[in-house]
Design a protein around this motif. Structure first.
Motif, PDB file in Angstrom:
ATOM      1  N   UNK A 112       0.847  -1.201   0.000  1.00  0.00           N
ATOM      2  CA  UNK A 112       0.000   0.000   0.000  1.00  0.00           C
ATOM      3  C   UNK A 112       0.879   1.245   0.000  1.00  0.00           C
ATOM      4  N   UNK A 113       0.329   2.329  -0.521  1.00  0.00           N
ATOM      5  CA  UNK A 113       0.997   3.623  -0.443  1.00  0.00           C
ATOM      6  C   UNK A 113       2.068   3.884  -1.477  1.00  0.00           C
ATOM      7  N   UNK A 114       2.270   2.947  -2.414  1.00  0.00           N
ATOM      8  CA  UNK A 114       3.294   3.148  -3.439  1.00  0.00           C
ATOM      9  C   UNK A 114       2.736   3.950  -4.612  1.00  0.00           C
ATOM     10  N   UNK A 115       1.466   3.762  -4.921  1.00  0.00           N
ATOM     11  CA  UNK A 115       0.790   4.652  -5.864  1.00  0.00           C
ATOM     12  C   UNK A 115      -0.579   4.921  -5.259  1.00  0.00           C
ATOM     13  N   UNK A 116      -1.637   4.672  -5.964  1.00  0.00           N
ATOM     14  CA  UNK A 116      -2.965   4.970  -5.427  1.00  0.00           C
ATOM     15  C   UNK A 116      -3.776   3.704  -5.169  1.00  0.00           C
ATOM     16  N   UNK A 117      -3.198   2.543  -5.476  1.00  0.00           N
ATOM     17  CA  UNK A 117      -3.978   1.307  -5.432  1.00  0.00           C
ATOM     18  C   UNK A 117      -3.108   0.178  -4.881  1.00  0.00           C
ATOM     19  N   UNK A 118      -3.628  -0.608  -3.954  1.00  0.00           N
ATOM     20  CA  UNK A 118      -2.833  -1.717  -3.421  1.00  0.00           C
ATOM     21  C   UNK A 118      -2.501  -2.762  -4.494  1.00  0.00           C
ATOM     22  N   UNK A 119      -1.307  -3.266  -4.438  1.00  0.00           N
ATOM     23  CA  UNK A 119      -0.869  -4.359  -5.315  1.00  0.00           C
ATOM     24  C   UNK A 119      -0.607  -5.565  -4.430  1.00  0.00           C
ATOM     25  N   UNK A 120      -1.179  -6.720  -4.793  1.00  0.00           N
ATOM     26  CA  UNK A 120      -1.070  -7.913  -3.939  1.00  0.00           C
ATOM     27  C   UNK A 120      -0.274  -9.021  -4.616  1.00  0.00           C
ATOM     28  N   UNK A 121       0.387  -9.782  -3.800  1.00  0.00           N
ATOM     29  CA  UNK A 121       1.188 -10.921  -4.262  1.00  0.00           C
ATOM     30  C   UNK A 121       0.769 -12.163  -3.482  1.00  0.00           C
ATOM     31  N   UNK A 122       0.459 -13.226  -4.223  1.00  0.00           N
ATOM     32  CA  UNK A 122       0.169 -14.524  -3.620  1.00  0.00           C
ATOM     33  C   UNK A 122       1.319 -15.464  -3.994  1.00  0.00           C
ATOM     34  N   UNK A 123       1.928 -16.049  -3.007  1.00  0.00           N
ATOM     35  CA  UNK A 123       3.076 -16.917  -3.254  1.00  0.00           C
ATOM     36  C   UNK A 123       2.605 -18.372  -3.375  1.00  0.00           C
ATOM     37  N   UNK A 124       2.875 -18.976  -4.535  1.00  0.00           N
ATOM     38  CA  UNK A 124       2.527 -20.370  -4.770  1.00  0.00           C
ATOM     39  C   UNK A 124       3.729 -21.283  -4.632  1.00  0.00           C
TER      40      UNK A 124
END
Length: 591
Positions: free
Chosen positions: A49-61
């Motif tokens: 969060x807070x890097x631009x305007x929208x959260x980016x999520x990562x799922x580790x497989x």
């Protein structure tokens, strides 16, 4: 003509500095929601969060990563990826786009460069922007830049309600889909289960903010990625940058469907993740119910025959919802939602026959000015509204003044002051940004260095114009000081057939015409003087001998001057009458 300068911009700034409005204070407090962070949502799920305007999520497989949404641009995406790489070196195997807005897709090239990942999205990705393009619309980009505050200096932006104040290089086009990469897999069905790197995910299509929206359900860890169908703010059921009708019922149904998944964790389309199950369920439940309340109450009022202007007073969010911070109007606005429901279901006609063929703005403005007693009185009323902090009424009056004279600076400056006042008292960041950007544009049109002037009252104007006319007449006819008199001359349209238009033509006539050229310097005697706003009447007289028989006579001359808004003489009429005393039947003098 003297005018009292009232530097409202400075006075407003002083008030704002010493007495911050509750709305401004609350929006500033909101900024903590957007602090830069990488949050561990579940043991293998991380959200930046807070890097631009929208959260980016990562799922580790097992042998790779799934990225959900990519942020606004490549710069922010690179920063996020660098943080993710501190956690794992596994390659990106899949990217899922919850919808086509550019703030969710702009970082796609960065994550797609990490191998050759599958890119999943709905089969109508970018539907909203395609509709704009098909219609040939471009104004949405300008309005988008206003809504986002992208043209404002940093000191005028607090945040965007659901995100920090960020300056994208694409400006208003940020709401458009990045066309540089295409999805490799398209979701055409209502629900589809995919498996990537040993991770099983459900992609669920459900229209809400956009018609290309989907949410991601990770049942293995009971994490829901909502996209923009949920974030911690009253939802933007209508975007003031412009959009087709956002189906409010479908949006509420989408939230209901997410609730049925019974999630433990929730990653919103904007704002920070919620990791407490009880709070997740509470938020989704209230979000759904509040949207449905506004929709149903609006329909109820519409069925009673209410117009949109009446509905916004009728439909009020109950306190049990309005008191929740995650339903405050940081980004969307309840009034805009009400108007959108009306327009989206019944169309533009409000049901009042008067509005079937409304007067054009200028026609209404002319009638408003007449009701006020003239344009100057209308301007004075607008100024008084500013002084009383009645900013909405001041802005509406200024719209009439601008329609009457689009080139005039004063109404634009006054409207700019009104919009800035409205902004300070509005919590909704998109509306605040729009107000401040339009105020900035108006100041530029009017001349940024100018301040609002207090309009002279009718009495003040009459007296100032009368004094100017007397001084002007004495200078040109009595003193023959043409250079000194020049300061009073404006366009100077001359209605005396012996004199041409313009001040130079007047001087030439006075110096060459036999009637005036050899006159001695003198003090001009005025028998009667009267003024009514911009009109001034001067009556002079002198004793003469009649041209035909040399008998005593009186010559009475009436001068009529019309002054412009700057206190300069715009027009001049001359009327004269000679009367022989021996032939006078009337016993009343001419003066």
């Amino acid at each position: 003509m003297k005018r009292r300068l009232m530097t409202l911009a400075l006075s407003l700034a002083a008030v704002i500095a010493t007495a911050e409005t509750p709305e401004t204070a609350l929006l500033k407090k909101r900024t903590a929601e957007f602090r830069k962070d990488v949050i561990q949502v579940a043991d293998n799920v991380y959200t930046a969060t807070g890097y631009s305007v929208q959260p980016v999520s990562m799922i580790i497989g097992n042998d790779g990563l799934v990225i959900v949404d990519t942020g606004l641009d490549t710069i922010s995406a690179q920063a996020v990826l660098a943080e993710f790489r501190k956690i794992t070196d596994l390659p990106v195997k899949a990217i899922i786009l919850t919808h086509g807005h550019g703030d969710h897709t702009g970082g796609l090239p960065v994550f797609a460069a990490e191998g050759s990942p599958d890119i999943w999205a709905r089969d109508n990705l970018g539907d909203e922007n395609h509709a704009f393009e098909h219609a040939g619309l471009t104004i949405n980009k300008k309005r988008g830049a206003r809504q986002g505050g992208f043209l404002l200096p940093p000191e005028k932006r607090i945040n965007n309600g659901v995100a920090q104040a960020y300056y994208p290089k694409r400006g208003g086009a940020v709401f458009s889909k990045d066309e540089s990469l295409k999805p490799t897999h398209q979701l055409s069905e209502k629900r589809k289960t995919i498996e990537v790197a040993g991770i099983q995910l459900d992609l669920v299509a459900f229209n809400g903010e956009t018609k290309d929206a989907l949410y991601v359900w990770y049942s293995g860890k009971r994490v829901l990625f909502s996209g923009d169908n949920f974030y911690k703010s009253w939802p933007n059921l209508y975007a003031i940058r412009g959009s087709a009708y956002r189906d409010v019922q479908s949006w509420a149904n989408a939230v209901d469907q997410m609730l049925q998944e019974n999630p433990d964790k929730l990653v919103p389309g904007h704002t920070r993740p919620i990791t407490e199950k009880a709070l997740v369920i509470e938020m989704l439940t209230n979000y759904r119910d509040a949207i449905r309340f506004v929709f149903n109450k609006t329909i109820e009022g519409m069925n009673l025959g209410m117009t949109p202007d009446e509905l916004v007073d009728y439909v009020k969010l109950p306190a049990k919802y309005a008191a929740k911070d995650y339903l405050k109007e940081y980004y969307g606005n309840v009034e805009w939602a009400v108007r959108s429901v009306f327009a989206g279901t019944l169309g533009w006609f409000d049901g009042n026959p008067t509005t079937l063929f409304s007067l054009p703005l200028k026609g209404e403005a002319e009638r408003m000015a007449a009701l006020a007693g003239g344009k100057d009185q209308l301007e004075a009323a607008a100024f008084q509204s500013l002084e009383n902090s009645d900013y909405q009424w001041a802005a509406q009056l200024c719209d009439h003044l601008i329609a009457l004279d689009p080139a005039a600076a004063q109404p634009k400056l006054m409207k700019a002051e009104a919009l800035e006042g409205l902004a300070e008292n509005l919590l909704t960041a998109t509306g605040r940004n729009y107000y401040l950007t339009c105020a900035q544009e108006l100041r530029k049109e009017a001349g940024a260095e100018r301040n609002v002037e207090m309009p002279a009252s009718a009495g003040d104007r009459s007296e100032a114009n009368k004094a100017a006319a007397l001084d002007f007449f004495q200078l040109i006819l009595g003193d023959r000081n043409y250079e000194a008199a020049r300061k009073y001359a404006g366009e100077y349209i001359q209605h005396d057939p012996r004199i041409g238009d313009g001040y130079e033509a007047l001087v030439e006539a006075l110096e060459t015409n036999p009637l005036w050229k050899d006159r001695p310097k003198s003090t001009v005697q005025f028998k009667n003087v009267a003024a009514d706003g911009d009109l001034v009447y001067l009556q002079t007289h002198k004793k003469i001998k009649a041209h035909d028989d040399g008998s005593p006579a009186h010559l009475v001359v009436m001068h009529l001057f019309r002054f412009d808004d700057e206190g300069k003489i715009a027009e001049h009429w001359t009327l004269s009458q000679m009367a022989k005393l021996k032939d006078s039947v009337s016993k009343h003098p001419l003066f």
